[in-house]
Design a protein around this motif. Structure first.
Motif, short mmCIF file in Angstrom:
data_model
loop_
_atom_site.label_atom_id
_atom_site.label_comp_id
_atom_site.label_asym_id
_atom_site.label_seq_id
_atom_site.Cartn_x
_atom_site.Cartn_y
_atom_site.Cartn_z
N MET A 1 18.44 5.17 -3.76
CA MET A 1 17.59 4.82 -4.89
C MET A 1 17.60 5.92 -5.94
N THR A 2 17.61 5.51 -7.21
CA THR A 2 17.46 6.49 -8.28
C THR A 2 15.98 6.88 -8.35
N GLY A 3 15.68 7.91 -9.13
CA GLY A 3 14.30 8.34 -9.29
C GLY A 3 13.41 7.25 -9.85
N SER A 4 13.92 6.53 -10.86
CA SER A 4 13.12 5.47 -11.48
C SER A 4 12.93 4.29 -10.52
N GLN A 5 13.94 3.99 -9.73
CA GLN A 5 13.80 2.92 -8.74
C GLN A 5 12.78 3.28 -7.66
N ARG A 6 12.82 4.55 -7.23
CA ARG A 6 11.85 5.01 -6.23
C ARG A 6 10.44 4.94 -6.80
N ARG A 7 10.29 5.33 -8.05
CA ARG A 7 8.97 5.29 -8.70
C ARG A 7 8.44 3.85 -8.73
N GLU A 8 9.30 2.91 -9.11
CA GLU A 8 8.88 1.51 -9.16
C GLU A 8 8.53 0.98 -7.77
N GLN A 9 9.29 1.42 -6.76
CA GLN A 9 8.99 1.00 -5.40
C GLN A 9 7.61 1.50 -4.97
N LEU A 10 7.33 2.77 -5.26
CA LEU A 10 6.03 3.34 -4.90
C LEU A 10 4.89 2.65 -5.65
N LEU A 11 5.13 2.30 -6.90
CA LEU A 11 4.11 1.59 -7.67
C LEU A 11 3.83 0.21 -7.06
N ALA A 12 4.89 -0.48 -6.64
CA ALA A 12 4.72 -1.80 -6.03
C ALA A 12 3.95 -1.70 -4.72
N VAL A 13 4.28 -0.71 -3.90
CA VAL A 13 3.60 -0.52 -2.62
C VAL A 13 2.14 -0.14 -2.86
N GLY A 14 1.91 0.80 -3.76
CA GLY A 14 0.55 1.23 -4.06
C GLY A 14 -0.29 0.10 -4.62
N ARG A 15 0.29 -0.67 -5.49
CA ARG A 15 -0.41 -1.80 -6.11
C ARG A 15 -0.87 -2.80 -5.05
N ARG A 16 0.02 -3.09 -4.11
CA ARG A 16 -0.31 -4.04 -3.04
C ARG A 16 -1.45 -3.50 -2.17
N LEU A 17 -1.40 -2.22 -1.83
CA LEU A 17 -2.45 -1.61 -1.00
C LEU A 17 -3.78 -1.51 -1.74
N PHE A 18 -3.74 -1.13 -3.02
CA PHE A 18 -4.97 -1.05 -3.80
C PHE A 18 -5.63 -2.42 -3.92
N ALA A 19 -4.82 -3.46 -4.06
CA ALA A 19 -5.36 -4.82 -4.17
C ALA A 19 -5.99 -5.26 -2.85
N GLU A 20 -5.36 -4.90 -1.74
CA GLU A 20 -5.85 -5.31 -0.42
C GLU A 20 -7.08 -4.52 0.02
N LYS A 21 -7.04 -3.19 -0.22
CA LYS A 21 -8.03 -2.31 0.39
C LYS A 21 -8.94 -1.58 -0.59
N GLY A 22 -8.54 -1.52 -1.85
CA GLY A 22 -9.30 -0.73 -2.81
C GLY A 22 -8.81 0.70 -2.86
N PHE A 23 -9.25 1.43 -3.87
CA PHE A 23 -8.79 2.81 -4.07
C PHE A 23 -9.21 3.72 -2.93
N GLU A 24 -10.50 3.69 -2.58
CA GLU A 24 -11.02 4.63 -1.59
C GLU A 24 -10.36 4.48 -0.23
N ALA A 25 -10.09 3.25 0.19
CA ALA A 25 -9.55 3.00 1.53
C ALA A 25 -8.05 3.20 1.63
N THR A 26 -7.38 3.32 0.50
CA THR A 26 -5.93 3.53 0.50
C THR A 26 -5.61 5.01 0.57
N THR A 27 -4.62 5.38 1.37
CA THR A 27 -4.25 6.79 1.52
C THR A 27 -2.79 7.00 1.11
N VAL A 28 -2.49 8.24 0.76
CA VAL A 28 -1.11 8.61 0.43
C VAL A 28 -0.21 8.38 1.64
N GLU A 29 -0.75 8.65 2.84
CA GLU A 29 0.02 8.45 4.06
C GLU A 29 0.47 6.99 4.19
N GLU A 30 -0.45 6.07 3.90
CA GLU A 30 -0.11 4.65 3.98
C GLU A 30 0.96 4.27 2.97
#
Length: 202
Positions: A1-30
């Motif tokens: 993955m390029t840097g920009s592709q990795r960034r987009e992947q992390l954004l997609a994963v984070g977005r899904r977790l924030f939607a499911e669990k909220g900011f407080e319950a989501t961790t960097v580890e997850e």
């Protein structure tokens, strides 16, 4: 993955977790585990969970605000603009329920500050100008337009949040009933609405 592709992947994963669990319950580890990367990779791209969340929220704000602003730029009279703007919000909720959940979870419509509240404030200011012009034409006081703009935007936003989890109503029906209440209420406005003396208002 390029840097920009990795960034987009992390954004997609984070977005899904924030939607499911909220900011407080989501961790960097997850986020790192779901993306199959190490924690330092997340920190490298976003500086931490807060940075990741800020980018996700900013994208959602731009998407929602862009849709509603575009609807208000279409012209066609006050009722038509109200219909367009109502549908724009419901379109966003229908197409992007995760994004809407992220915006409202930590900033509900009735709250004075926060991401969703800031979007509603921006929209209300645009609606305010439209209402002021409409009020002037009808012989109503334009200075009351900000109050009615807040009422209209709040009504649509709260109904949209309710509809998100109760899809028994079709989007077009929800929009039609919202516009019916809002427009017919506006059509019957009194220039100086009375308030009963015995209600205790000061």
């Amino acid at each position: 993955m390029t840097g920009s592709q990795r960034r987009e992947q992390l954004l997609a994963v984070g977005r899904r977790l924030f939607a499911e669990k909220g900011f407080e319950a989501t961790t960097v580890e997850e986020v790192a585990a779901k993306a199959k990367v190490s924690k330092p990779v997340v920190y490298e791209h976003f500086g931490g969970k807060e940075g990741l969340y800020a980018v996700v929220v900013d994208r959602e704000i731009q998407a929602l605000l862009g849709g509603i602003t575009g609807a208000l730029d279409q012209g066609g009279g006050a009722r038509r603009l109200l219909e367009h703007a109502t549908l724009a919000l419901l379109d966003y909720i229908e197409a992007d329920p995760d994004g809407f959940r992220i915006l409202v979870r930590d900033s509900p419509p009735g709250q004075a500050t926060g991401s969703f509240a800031s979007v509603l404030g921006d929209v209300a200011r645009q609606v305010e100008h439209l209402l002021a012009a409409e009020f002037k034409q009808r012989g109503l006081a334009p200075k009351s337009a900000p109050i009615y703009a807040q009422m209209l935007v709040g009504m649509v936003a709260l109904t949209g949040q309710w509809w998100l989890d109760r899809r028994g109503f079709k989007k077009a029906d929800v929009a039609a009933h919202l516009v019916n209440l809002a427009w017919n209420g506006l059509a019957g406005l009194e220039s100086s609405p009375p308030f009963p003396d015995n209600c205790g208002a000061r």
